[in-house]
Each structure stands twice: as structure tokens, then as C-alpha cells.
Design a protein around this motif. Structure first.
Motif, PDB file in Angstrom:
ATOM      1  N   ASP A 290     -42.102  18.956  85.854  1.00  0.00           N
ATOM      2  CA  ASP A 290     -40.895  19.231  86.629  1.00  0.00           C
ATOM      3  C   ASP A 290     -41.128  20.479  87.469  1.00  0.00           C
ATOM      4  O   ASP A 290     -41.019  21.611  86.987  1.00  0.00           O
ATOM      5  CB  ASP A 290     -39.696  19.423  85.692  1.00  0.00           C
ATOM      6  N   LEU A 291     -41.461  20.269  88.742  1.00  0.00           N
ATOM      7  CA  LEU A 291     -41.713  21.405  89.627  1.00  0.00           C
ATOM      8  C   LEU A 291     -40.448  22.213  89.857  1.00  0.00           C
ATOM      9  O   LEU A 291     -40.506  23.437  90.023  1.00  0.00           O
ATOM     10  CB  LEU A 291     -42.283  20.902  90.955  1.00  0.00           C
ATOM     11  N   GLY A 292     -39.291  21.543  89.843  1.00  0.00           N
ATOM     12  CA  GLY A 292     -38.040  22.261  90.017  1.00  0.00           C
ATOM     13  C   GLY A 292     -37.820  23.302  88.929  1.00  0.00           C
ATOM     14  O   GLY A 292     -37.391  24.429  89.200  1.00  0.00           O
ATOM     15  N   GLU A 293     -38.128  22.935  87.704  1.00  0.00           N
ATOM     16  CA  GLU A 293     -37.985  23.883  86.599  1.00  0.00           C
ATOM     17  C   GLU A 293     -38.922  25.073  86.771  1.00  0.00           C
ATOM     18  O   GLU A 293     -38.545  26.225  86.531  1.00  0.00           O
ATOM     19  CB  GLU A 293     -38.265  23.179  85.276  1.00  0.00           C
ATOM     20  N   LEU A 294     -40.151  24.811  87.200  1.00  0.00           N
ATOM     21  CA  LEU A 294     -41.109  25.891  87.407  1.00  0.00           C
ATOM     22  C   LEU A 294     -40.655  26.835  88.512  1.00  0.00           C
ATOM     23  O   LEU A 294     -40.772  28.057  88.388  1.00  0.00           O
ATOM     24  CB  LEU A 294     -42.486  25.318  87.738  1.00  0.00           C
ATOM     25  N   VAL A 295     -40.123  26.269  89.598  1.00  0.00           N
ATOM     26  CA  VAL A 295     -39.627  27.107  90.687  1.00  0.00           C
ATOM     27  C   VAL A 295     -38.443  27.943  90.218  1.00  0.00           C
ATOM     28  O   VAL A 295     -38.343  29.135  90.523  1.00  0.00           O
ATOM     29  CB  VAL A 295     -39.250  26.245  91.907  1.00  0.00           C
ATOM     30  N   ALA A 296     -37.553  27.335  89.461  1.00  0.00           N
ATOM     31  CA  ALA A 296     -36.390  28.064  88.955  1.00  0.00           C
ATOM     32  C   ALA A 296     -36.808  29.255  88.094  1.00  0.00           C
ATOM     33  O   ALA A 296     -36.175  30.318  88.129  1.00  0.00           O
ATOM     34  CB  ALA A 296     -35.495  27.123  88.157  1.00  0.00           C
TER      35      ALA A 296
END
Length: 318
Positions: A290-296
Motif C-alpha cells: 500500500d503506497l498510500g500508507e507509506l506516503v502517509a
């Protein structure tokens, strides 16, 4: 292409002694860490002279294979044999966030597929191979200054060329300066010598050439060591701010790496929108994480422009 060779025990050491103490005694602790974390127990698969020192391929156990300069030197790249989706280091996963910005103009739900990507710095090839796998219609140029690195990547790390991915043995700056204007949608700068970004790949003149080679809606993704380990970090960030209209910074957890995302136009999205785009990208292109989680978890506040000179060809600090 470079990450800390002592990353696997860096976090424990930094936690035990504190970051400031760790930075103050970094030189001593690097040596201690290399010994204390099994630096002398790796199985050496291949060794040969190269441009930046002795090039060493090691079997690190658990299917991991690494490329480094010197038997106990800094790790340049790590793959998991037989798993082309594996990105060992957090910064390499975070670097994919650049595609979320590059594909921002595409319709919602459309699989992100930039036309052309440039990767400067091959290492073992994990980054371009991942991009090639998940963006199969994209043309990828990979530039590596050392022919020995290219040969080792081919023979020991599974890197291979085809009509859509080509390796070029050249200096990254010269290649970019000769590139057609507005050619690339994403330019990934991941070139290191044995221990740092070559200074001619950090100056305002170089970044101006990068901007010229970038499409109007393109993104530059740059892997830098953080301020704790990089005495030029603030000057490097300031130089990116001088050349590009917008800059975002992703801090790869407690690692030594920061990922800079620079664009020639303002990034008119807030943090929640960026996270949503990153998550949609990883789902649509089937990343397996989950790239979104990493960015967050990693998105830092936009850096302020501080009163510090930019890096230039004529007067770069040493």
C-alpha cells in the motif's frame, strides 16, 4: 542505488544511544556495526575491480543478494532471488510515489502508464526491474557509469534489456544534457559513488538540464542521504528549490534515506489527496504493498527556503 550497509542494526543502535550521540560517533560506530552485525559472515559470490572500488556480490541469507563496494562496504542494491516484486529498502518503495504525481492528469481508475522513464544509477537493477514489471508499456532508459556494475547486474541480479528497457553505459549528467527536451515523464536519480551522491549530479546546472529533459507534467525522484549523514543535505534541497516549482520530501522511516519529489509546476494537492493517489496507483498497478500508507507515514512538511547558497559547478562545497 545506495542504502546504508548497516541499516539492519542502525535503528537499534540509534535508539540505544540517541540520534545525536550516534551522529557524533558515526565513524566509530560504522566500523563496529559492520563487525557486530555479521559484516564478515556474508557468503561472497563474486568480486571484481570496479570504478568506485572492489565490487562485491554477496548472499545475505533468506534469499537476499546484495551488491556493495568492498566486502563490508555500503550496500548499493539488494534483491530477493526469484521475487521480481521485492523492493528491500523503504526508499525504493517510496520512490514509486513519483508516479502518482506524474499520472495525476490521467482519468480516475486508469492504470498509470507513463511514456518514458529515466533511471540514473543501476546498482543491481531492482528499481528499473520493478518499474518495468508494473509499467510494462513504458520505455525505460537506465544510465550507469560503470560497465562492471552493468555486467554484474545482468549476471547476478537478473537484470535484462528488451525493446522497452535499455541500459546505457554513460555518465548520468552527460546523458541528461544530451537528452531531447521534455522527453521523460519520470526521472529517478539514484546514483551514488561509494558513499555519496557525486557532486556534479547535485548542482543547479545539472538540475536545470534535468528540468529541460522532463515533460511539463513530469516528476524528478531523487534519493538522498538525510541531514544526519549528508553534510550537503540542506544545500542540495535548496538547489532543488531553486530549479523546480514544487518540492515534496518523503522520509523513509528511520532509514538514512530521504526521497525528494520535484516538479516543474506547482503540486496543487494536499497530503490526503497525495495519499489517495498513491494508494490508487499501487492498487491499479498491483504493487503488492500500500503506497498510500507509506506516503502517509513518510510525507514531511514542505521544506522552507533557507538562506543558504545553492550548489553550483564553480563553487560546490567539498
Amino acid at each position: 542505488m545506495l542504502t546504508s550497509g548497516f541499516r539492519w542494526c542502525h535503528d537499534a543502535t540509534a535508539t540505544l544511544f540517541g540520534r545525536r550521540q550516534f551522529a557524533a560517533f558515526l565513524g566509530m560506530l560504522v566500523i563496529t556495526t559492520l563487525v557486530g552485525c555479521g559484516g564478515f559472515e556474508r557468503n561472497v559470490l563474486h568480486e571484481r575491480p570496479a570504478l568506485f572500488g572492489q565490487l562485491v556480490v554477496t548472499d545475505d541469507g533468506d534469499g537476499l543478494r546484495s551488491l556493495r563496494f568492498g566486502r563490508n562496504g555500503i550496500t548499493q542494491s539488494t534483491i530477493k532471488v526469484g521475487d521480481p516484486d521485492h523492493l528491500q529498502f523503504g526508499y525504493a518503495r517510496l520512490a514509486q510515489a513519483g508516479f502518482a504525481l506524474a499520472c495525476a492528469g490521467q482519468a480516475t481508475g486508469v492504470k498509470c502508464m507513463p511514456r518514458r522513464v529515466l533511471v540514473v544509477g543501476l546498482g543491481g537493477g531492482s528499481m528499473p526491474m520493478f518499474v518495468h514489471r508494473h509499467f510494462p508499456l513504458t520505455y525505460i532508459d537506465v544510465v550507469e557509469i560503470d560497465p562492471a556494475v552493468v555486467e554484474v547486474a545482468r549476471h547476478f541480479f537478473g537484470f535484462s534489456e528488451d525493446p522497452r528497457m535499455k541500459a546505457h553505459v554513460a555518465d548520468g549528467r552527460h546523458f541528461i544534457e544530451q537528452a531531447p527536451q521534455a522527453r521523460y515523464d519520470v526521472i529517478i536519480l539514484d546514483a551514488f559513488s561509494s558513499a555519496e551522491v557525486p557532486m556534479h549530479l547535485a548542482t543547479v546546472e545539472f538540475l536545470q538540464a534535468v528540468r529541460r529533459a522532463l515533460a511539463p507534467d513530469g516528476v524528478v525522484v531523487s534519493n538522498l542521504w538525510s541531514r544526519l549523514y549528508n553534510r550537503h543535505y540542506d544545500s542540495m534541497v535548496r538547489t532543488y528549490q531553486e530549479v523546480f516549482a514544487d518540492l515534496r520530501v518523503l522520509e523513509a522511516g528511520q532509514s538514512v534515506n530521504h526521497v525528494l519529489l520535484a516538479t516543474p509546476r506547482p503540486i496543487n494537492i494536499d497530503a490526503s489527496q497525495f495519499v489517495a493517489r498513491a494508494r490508487m496507483l499501487s492498487e491499479g498497478n498491483q504493487f503488492g504493498f500500500d503506497l498510500g500508507e507509506l506516503v502517509a507515514q513518510s510525507l514531511a512538511a514542505p521544506p522552507r527556503k533557507i538562506a543558504i547558497p545553492v550548489l553550483g559547478d564553480a563553487a560546490s562545497p567539498h
